[in-house]
Design a protein around this motif. Structure first.
Motif, short mmCIF file in Angstrom:
data_model
loop_
_atom_site.label_atom_id
_atom_site.label_comp_id
_atom_site.label_asym_id
_atom_site.label_seq_id
_atom_site.Cartn_x
_atom_site.Cartn_y
_atom_site.Cartn_z
N ALA A 77 0.84 -1.21 0.00
CA ALA A 77 0.00 0.00 0.00
C ALA A 77 0.87 1.25 0.00
N ILE A 78 1.92 1.25 0.80
CA ILE A 78 2.84 2.39 0.82
C ILE A 78 3.55 2.52 -0.53
N GLY A 79 4.06 1.41 -1.03
CA GLY A 79 4.75 1.43 -2.32
C GLY A 79 3.86 1.92 -3.44
N GLU A 80 2.62 1.50 -3.45
CA GLU A 80 1.69 1.94 -4.50
C GLU A 80 1.43 3.44 -4.39
N GLN A 81 1.29 3.95 -3.18
CA GLN A 81 1.09 5.40 -3.04
C GLN A 81 2.33 6.17 -3.49
N ILE A 82 3.51 5.65 -3.18
CA ILE A 82 4.74 6.30 -3.65
C ILE A 82 4.76 6.30 -5.17
N ARG A 83 4.51 5.15 -5.78
CA ARG A 83 4.53 5.04 -7.24
C ARG A 83 3.51 5.99 -7.87
N ALA A 84 2.31 6.03 -7.36
CA ALA A 84 1.26 6.89 -7.92
C ALA A 84 1.64 8.37 -7.80
N THR A 85 2.24 8.73 -6.69
CA THR A 85 2.64 10.13 -6.50
C THR A 85 3.74 10.52 -7.48
N ILE A 86 4.74 9.67 -7.62
CA ILE A 86 5.83 9.93 -8.57
C ILE A 86 5.31 9.97 -10.00
N ALA A 87 4.35 9.09 -10.32
CA ALA A 87 3.78 9.05 -11.67
C ALA A 87 3.08 10.36 -12.02
N LYS A 88 2.61 11.08 -11.01
CA LYS A 88 1.97 12.38 -11.22
C LYS A 88 3.01 13.50 -11.34
N GLY A 89 4.29 13.14 -11.24
CA GLY A 89 5.35 14.14 -11.34
C GLY A 89 5.61 14.88 -10.04
N GLN A 90 5.12 14.34 -8.94
CA GLN A 90 5.31 14.97 -7.63
C GLN A 90 6.35 14.21 -6.83
N GLY A 91 7.07 14.91 -5.98
CA GLY A 91 7.97 14.27 -5.04
C GLY A 91 7.17 13.72 -3.87
N VAL A 92 7.80 12.82 -3.11
CA VAL A 92 7.11 12.20 -2.00
C VAL A 92 8.10 11.87 -0.89
N VAL A 93 7.63 12.06 0.34
CA VAL A 93 8.34 11.60 1.53
C VAL A 93 7.35 10.71 2.28
N ALA A 94 7.77 9.49 2.57
CA ALA A 94 6.90 8.56 3.29
C ALA A 94 7.55 8.16 4.61
N ALA A 95 6.75 7.98 5.63
CA ALA A 95 7.21 7.46 6.91
C ALA A 95 6.83 5.98 6.95
N CYS A 96 7.85 5.12 7.07
CA CYS A 96 7.63 3.68 7.08
C CYS A 96 8.82 3.04 7.79
N ALA A 98 10.29 0.15 7.54
CA ALA A 98 11.20 -0.49 6.58
C ALA A 98 12.38 -1.15 7.29
N LEU A 99 12.09 -1.92 8.31
CA LEU A 99 13.12 -2.44 9.21
C LEU A 99 14.08 -3.44 8.59
N LYS A 100 13.63 -4.18 7.60
CA LYS A 100 14.47 -5.21 6.99
C LYS A 100 14.83 -4.83 5.55
N ARG A 101 15.97 -5.33 5.11
CA ARG A 101 16.38 -5.10 3.72
C ARG A 101 15.28 -5.58 2.76
N GLY A 102 14.69 -6.72 3.05
CA GLY A 102 13.63 -7.24 2.19
C GLY A 102 12.45 -6.29 2.08
N TYR A 103 12.12 -5.60 3.17
CA TYR A 103 11.03 -4.63 3.13
C TYR A 103 11.42 -3.46 2.23
N ARG A 104 12.67 -3.02 2.34
CA ARG A 104 13.14 -1.90 1.51
C ARG A 104 13.17 -2.31 0.04
N GLU A 105 13.58 -3.54 -0.22
CA GLU A 105 13.59 -4.03 -1.61
C GLU A 105 12.16 -4.10 -2.16
N ARG A 106 11.22 -4.50 -1.32
CA ARG A 106 9.82 -4.54 -1.75
C ARG A 106 9.35 -3.14 -2.14
N LEU A 107 9.69 -2.14 -1.34
CA LEU A 107 9.32 -0.76 -1.67
C LEU A 107 10.02 -0.29 -2.94
#
Length: 182
Positions: A77-96, A98-107
């Motif tokens: 859900a976080i990744g999709e919101q980041i992708r959608a925001t970037i797709a609109k040409g906007q920058g984004v800062v998310a609070a998450c 992301a404790l594990k490398r695997g979580y960061r890779e998923r994002l």
């Protein structure tokens, strides 16, 4: 963080708009730093805690840590919101967290250019901060479970580590200097 990561996160230079995830354990200041950084960069802010399914919130409120499987939909859900925001040409800062490398890779699967801002903090300070919060579902008893699975970003990751015990304005200033560097 390497020079390429700094360049990729510099929207003002004509490159892609920034995609930054402020990460770390509960109590490190993800939301406070994230909101202030998003304001300073004039970008969208995504509060990851608001995207948890109600089942996850109830589980944490009972003092039960989330499993990797329970985090998958939340990270998506976080990744999709980041992708959608970037797709609109906007920058984004998310609070998450992301404790594990695997979580960061998923994002990163949603936005390969994400830069992680890791707010490093010690367990005692995190427990104290979480214990002092009012109206949040995350109890201080879960802080140790987050440290138990924490995999800080490696040198090969696009990440900047900051001491989370500093004042928010100083942390934002440090992050801004990096983001603006080209």
């Amino acid at each position: 963080m390497d020079e390429n990561a700094a360049q990729a996160s510099t929207g003002a230079s004509g490159l892609a708009p920034p995609a930054i995830v402020v990460m770390g354990v509960a109590g490190c200041g993800k939301s406070a730093v994230g909101i202030a950084l998003a304001t300073a960069l004039d970008t969208v802010f995504i509060e990851g805690d608001r995207l948890h399914p109600s089942e996850n919130v109830a589980r944490m409120a009972r003092g039960e840590p989330l499993t990797d499987q329970l985090r998958e939909g939340w990270l998506d859900a976080i990744g999709e919101q980041i992708r959608a925001t970037i797709a609109k040409g906007q920058g984004v800062v998310a609070a998450c967290s992301a404790l594990k490398r695997g979580y960061r890779e998923r994002l990163r699967g949603f936005c390969p250019d994400i830069v992680f801002l890791y707010l490093e903090i010690d367990p005692a300070t995190a427990r104290r901060r979480v214990g002092n919060r009012k109206g949040h579902f995350m109890p201080a008893s879960l802080v140790d479970s987050q440290f138990a699975i924490l995999d800080p970003p490696g040198q090969d990751e696009r990440a900047l580590t900051l001491d989370a015990t500093g004042p928010v304005d100083e942390l934002v200033g440090q992050a801004m200097r990096l983001v603006r560097r080209s």
